[in-house]
Design a protein around this motif. Structure first.
Motif, PDB file in Angstrom:
ATOM      1  N   LEU A   1       1.061  -1.256   0.122  1.00 12.89           N
ATOM      2  CA  LEU A   1      -0.040  -0.004  -0.013  1.00 12.89           C
ATOM      3  C   LEU A   1       0.882   1.339  -0.030  1.00 12.89           C
ATOM      4  O   LEU A   1       1.944   1.171   0.806  1.00 12.89           O
ATOM      5  N   PRO A   2       0.554   2.240  -0.734  1.00 11.42           N
ATOM      6  CA  PRO A   2       1.139   3.430  -0.685  1.00 11.42           C
ATOM      7  C   PRO A   2       1.026   4.229   0.811  1.00 11.42           C
ATOM      8  O   PRO A   2       0.189   3.829   1.516  1.00 11.42           O
ATOM      9  N   ASP A   3       2.157   4.908   1.113  1.00 10.23           N
ATOM     10  CA  ASP A   3       2.377   5.386   2.510  1.00 10.23           C
ATOM     11  C   ASP A   3       1.205   6.663   2.463  1.00 10.23           C
ATOM     12  O   ASP A   3       0.639   7.227   3.621  1.00 10.23           O
ATOM     13  N   ASN A   4       0.979   7.368   1.549  1.00  8.51           N
ATOM     14  CA  ASN A   4       0.273   8.639   1.657  1.00  8.51           C
ATOM     15  C   ASN A   4      -1.242   8.395   1.220  1.00  8.51           C
ATOM     16  O   ASN A   4      -1.776   7.386   0.638  1.00  8.51           O
ATOM     17  N   ASP A   5      -2.217   9.033   2.158  1.00  8.95           N
ATOM     18  CA  ASP A   5      -3.366   8.613   2.233  1.00  8.95           C
ATOM     19  C   ASP A   5      -4.189   9.220   0.821  1.00  8.95           C
ATOM     20  O   ASP A   5      -5.091   8.289   0.348  1.00  8.95           O
ATOM     21  N   ARG A   6      -3.844  10.190   0.077  1.00  6.36           N
ATOM     22  CA  ARG A   6      -4.251  10.657  -1.138  1.00  6.36           C
ATOM     23  C   ARG A   6      -3.887   9.566  -2.156  1.00  6.36           C
ATOM     24  O   ARG A   6      -4.604   9.126  -2.947  1.00  6.36           O
ATOM     25  N   GLN A   7      -2.789   8.962  -2.281  1.00  9.07           N
ATOM     26  CA  GLN A   7      -2.271   8.019  -3.033  1.00  9.07           C
ATOM     27  C   GLN A   7      -3.245   6.635  -2.937  1.00  9.07           C
ATOM     28  O   GLN A   7      -3.736   5.956  -3.749  1.00  9.07           O
ATOM     29  N   ILE A   8      -3.616   6.411  -1.595  1.00  7.02           N
ATOM     30  CA  ILE A   8      -4.564   5.215  -1.505  1.00  7.02           C
ATOM     31  C   ILE A   8      -5.681   5.327  -1.904  1.00  7.02           C
ATOM     32  O   ILE A   8      -6.315   4.654  -2.241  1.00  7.02           O
ATOM     33  N   LEU A   9      -6.349   6.722  -1.837  1.00  3.76           N
ATOM     34  CA  LEU A   9      -7.782   7.107  -2.248  1.00  3.76           C
ATOM     35  C   LEU A   9      -7.715   6.925  -3.914  1.00  3.76           C
ATOM     36  O   LEU A   9      -8.659   6.376  -4.246  1.00  3.76           O
ATOM     37  N   ASP A  10      -6.621   7.435  -4.311  1.00  5.39           N
ATOM     38  CA  ASP A  10      -6.323   7.291  -5.698  1.00  5.39           C
ATOM     39  C   ASP A  10      -6.438   5.869  -6.407  1.00  5.39           C
ATOM     40  O   ASP A  10      -7.138   5.388  -7.194  1.00  5.39           O
ATOM     41  N   LEU A  11      -5.852   5.066  -5.543  1.00  5.06           N
ATOM     42  CA  LEU A  11      -5.633   3.529  -5.701  1.00  5.06           C
ATOM     43  C   LEU A  11      -7.038   3.044  -5.620  1.00  5.06           C
ATOM     44  O   LEU A  11      -7.224   2.106  -6.428  1.00  5.06           O
ATOM     45  N   VAL A  12      -7.622   3.422  -4.701  1.00  9.97           N
ATOM     46  CA  VAL A  12      -9.155   2.791  -4.550  1.00  9.97           C
ATOM     47  C   VAL A  12      -9.879   3.094  -5.832  1.00  9.97           C
ATOM     48  O   VAL A  12     -10.876   2.293  -6.500  1.00  9.97           O
ATOM     49  N   LYS A  13      -9.797   4.467  -6.099  1.00 10.73           N
ATOM     50  CA  LYS A  13     -10.670   4.653  -7.189  1.00 10.73           C
ATOM     51  C   LYS A  13     -10.351   3.980  -8.466  1.00 10.73           C
ATOM     52  O   LYS A  13     -11.198   3.468  -9.308  1.00 10.73           O
ATOM     53  N   THR A  14      -9.013   3.849  -8.859  1.00 13.99           N
ATOM     54  CA  THR A  14      -8.441   3.057  -9.868  1.00 13.99           C
ATOM     55  C   THR A  14      -8.883   1.810  -9.998  1.00 13.99           C
ATOM     56  O   THR A  14      -9.404   1.307 -11.114  1.00 13.99           O
ATOM     57  N   LEU A  15      -8.810   1.029  -8.666  1.00 11.09           N
ATOM     58  CA  LEU A  15      -9.320  -0.308  -9.000  1.00 11.09           C
ATOM     59  C   LEU A  15     -10.783  -0.526  -9.253  1.00 11.09           C
ATOM     60  O   LEU A  15     -11.166  -1.421  -9.962  1.00 11.09           O
ATOM     61  N   LYS A  16     -11.583   0.338  -8.677  1.00 11.01           N
ATOM     62  CA  LYS A  16     -12.825   0.321  -8.821  1.00 11.01           C
ATOM     63  C   LYS A  16     -13.127   0.731 -10.434  1.00 11.01           C
ATOM     64  O   LYS A  16     -14.054  -0.238 -11.227  1.00 11.01           O
ATOM     65  N   LYS A  17     -12.667   1.498 -11.182  1.00  7.67           N
ATOM     66  CA  LYS A  17     -12.703   1.769 -12.566  1.00  7.67           C
ATOM     67  C   LYS A  17     -12.088   0.763 -13.293  1.00  7.67           C
ATOM     68  O   LYS A  17     -12.551   0.339 -14.281  1.00  7.67           O
ATOM     69  N   LEU A  18     -11.014   0.187 -12.906  1.00 10.96           N
ATOM     70  CA  LEU A  18     -10.306  -0.761 -13.568  1.00 10.96           C
ATOM     71  C   LEU A  18     -11.354  -2.241 -13.611  1.00 10.96           C
ATOM     72  O   LEU A  18     -11.413  -2.849 -14.635  1.00 10.96           O
ATOM     73  N   LYS A  19     -11.837  -2.243 -12.547  1.00 12.13           N
ATOM     74  CA  LYS A  19     -12.892  -3.580 -12.616  1.00 12.13           C
ATOM     75  C   LYS A  19     -14.014  -3.217 -13.425  1.00 12.13           C
ATOM     76  O   LYS A  19     -14.556  -4.380 -14.166  1.00 12.13           O
ATOM     77  N   ALA A  20     -14.551  -2.041 -13.359  1.00 15.16           N
ATOM     78  CA  ALA A  20     -15.695  -1.779 -14.410  1.00 15.16           C
ATOM     79  C   ALA A  20     -15.548  -1.942 -15.864  1.00 15.16           C
ATOM     80  O   ALA A  20     -16.103  -2.693 -16.726  1.00 15.16           O
ATOM     81  N   ILE A  21     -13.940  -1.334 -16.149  1.00 15.59           N
ATOM     82  CA  ILE A  21     -13.633  -1.489 -17.492  1.00 15.59           C
ATOM     83  C   ILE A  21     -13.303  -2.890 -17.857  1.00 15.59           C
ATOM     84  O   ILE A  21     -13.812  -3.412 -19.032  1.00 15.59           O
ATOM     85  N   LEU A  22     -12.869  -3.642 -16.932  1.00 13.75           N
ATOM     86  CA  LEU A  22     -12.478  -5.018 -17.359  1.00 13.75           C
ATOM     87  C   LEU A  22     -13.779  -5.913 -17.685  1.00 13.75           C
ATOM     88  O   LEU A  22     -13.949  -6.633 -18.553  1.00 13.75           O
ATOM     89  N   ARG A  23     -14.892  -5.390 -16.969  1.00 18.69           N
ATOM     90  CA  ARG A  23     -16.164  -6.282 -17.111  1.00 18.69           C
ATOM     91  C   ARG A  23     -16.794  -5.812 -18.444  1.00 18.69           C
ATOM     92  O   ARG A  23     -17.307  -6.407 -19.152  1.00 18.69           O
ATOM     93  N   ALA A  24     -16.822  -4.536 -18.596  1.00 12.03           N
ATOM     94  CA  ALA A  24     -17.350  -4.024 -19.936  1.00 12.03           C
ATOM     95  C   ALA A  24     -16.805  -4.705 -21.174  1.00 12.03           C
ATOM     96  O   ALA A  24     -17.337  -4.796 -22.017  1.00 12.03           O
ATOM     97  N   GLU A  25     -15.513  -4.675 -21.152  1.00 10.22           N
ATOM     98  CA  GLU A  25     -14.684  -5.489 -22.143  1.00 10.22           C
ATOM     99  C   GLU A  25     -14.877  -6.791 -22.255  1.00 10.22           C
ATOM    100  O   GLU A  25     -15.081  -7.229 -23.555  1.00 10.22           O
ATOM    101  N   HIS A  26     -15.249  -7.370 -21.257  1.00 10.96           N
ATOM    102  CA  HIS A  26     -15.454  -8.890 -21.307  1.00 10.96           C
ATOM    103  C   HIS A  26     -16.824  -8.868 -21.834  1.00 10.96           C
ATOM    104  O   HIS A  26     -17.108 -10.001 -22.658  1.00 10.96           O
ATOM    105  N   ASN A  27     -17.917  -8.214 -21.692  1.00  6.37           N
ATOM    106  CA  ASN A  27     -19.120  -8.183 -22.130  1.00  6.37           C
ATOM    107  C   ASN A  27     -19.150  -8.180 -23.525  1.00  6.37           C
ATOM    108  O   ASN A  27     -20.067  -8.657 -24.345  1.00  6.37           O
ATOM    109  N   LYS A  28     -18.226  -7.163 -24.053  1.00  6.17           N
ATOM    110  CA  LYS A  28     -18.360  -7.064 -25.539  1.00  6.17           C
ATOM    111  C   LYS A  28     -17.300  -8.172 -26.148  1.00  6.17           C
ATOM    112  O   LYS A  28     -17.407  -8.215 -27.553  1.00  6.17           O
ATOM    113  N   GLY A  29     -16.953  -9.095 -25.306  1.00  3.41           N
ATOM    114  CA  GLY A  29     -16.379 -10.265 -26.095  1.00  3.41           C
ATOM    115  C   GLY A  29     -14.921 -10.030 -26.524  1.00  3.41           C
ATOM    116  O   GLY A  29     -14.104 -10.700 -27.270  1.00  3.41           O
TER     117      GLY A  29
END
Length: 260
Positions: free
Chosen positions: A120-148
């Motif tokens: 985990l990053p030491d900076n709270d701001r970086q942790i928050l950005d990481l949480v947002k990134t993983l959430k978006k990444l999961k949504a993108i992965l599912r959307a691209e998978h649904n498109k085949g």
């Protein structure tokens, strides 16, 4: 005769005006749709590039990087068909560079960083950005998978990786909040959060038994739980001195009176 001719000319003029108005409306509608498509694909490109910028912190594999690049590639190809002028040239240059990167990653051996090495990053701001990134990444992965556009085996592995990273961040957050609650002497809430963190840690440990991060966090959570239990025991309700004195007075009042 001249009146009929004039009326015919007026009718023809009206038809021309109406026809021109319809054509103009169609052009405006097509232009609005073109701008909407360009804006939509621009948003896709911006979102994907933001995720890519944080991909190193999120410990992404080359499979995920390739999925993100191909998502941008598709958006650029769609944008080129709607763009014009300088914007068209910019999109074409970016697409050419992107194609080189995609070919390079596709030809190389897949790189999959072990989840056990995630920190985990030491900076709270970086942790928050990481949480947002993983959430978006999961949504993108599912959307691209649904498109085949994502192989099912790659999708399953990468989704499990994202879930594991999210669990680790959640555990870290629960332990941190439990420590803060203990400091505020909110022992009930603190104990509940540590217990929940331990439960999550044991689930992760069953999947990755040799993960040093999870082993360390289990020990940390157990030690914190012992501290909470000890602090809760030491802070038990004490008998107030005034109440104790009051009891002594009552005993003296009702004790057998001495005969002198």
């Amino acid at each position: 005769m001249s009146l009929i001719l004039i009326l015919m000319l007026i009718g023809a003029l009206l038809l021309l005006i109406i026809g021109f108005s319809i054509i103009q409306q169609q052009k405006e509608r097509a232009e609005a749709e073109r701008r909407l498509e360009v804006s939509r694909h621009r948003a896709i490109i911006d979102e994907t590039e933001t995720v890519l910028a944080n991909s190193s912190v999120a410990s992404c594999s080359s499979h995920i990087i390739l999925i993100l690049y191909r998502r941008i590639q598709d958006a650029l190809e769609q944008s080129i068909s709607h763009a014009s002028g300088q914007l068209l040239g910019d999109y074409q240059r970016r697409l050419a560079d992107l194609n080189i990167q995609i070919n390079s990653i596709s030809a190389a051996t897949p790189q999959v960083p072990p989840v056990e090495n995630f920190r985990l990053p030491d900076n709270d701001r970086q942790i928050l950005d990481l949480v947002k990134t993983l959430k978006k990444l999961k949504a993108i992965l599912r959307a691209e998978h649904n498109k085949g556009k994502v192989d099912p085996s790659v999708f399953n592995v990468e989704e499990m990786r994202i879930d594991s990273l999210q669990q680790r961040i959640n555990v870290e957050s629960m332990i941190s909040r439990a420590r803060a609650a203990c400091y505020m002497k909110q022992y009930g809430s603190s104990k509940q959060m540590v217990t929940k963190a331990l439960s999550t840690l044991h689930l992760i440990k069953a999947q990755t038994p040799n993960d040093p991060f999870i082993t360390r966090k289990v020990d940390e959570a157990k030690q914190l739980l012992d501290e909470i239990m000890g602090a809760q025991k030491n802070s038990g309700p004490a008998v107030p001195q005034a109440r104790k004195n009051e009891g002594d007075d009552l005993d003296m009042l009702f004790q057998p009176k001495k005969k002198w």
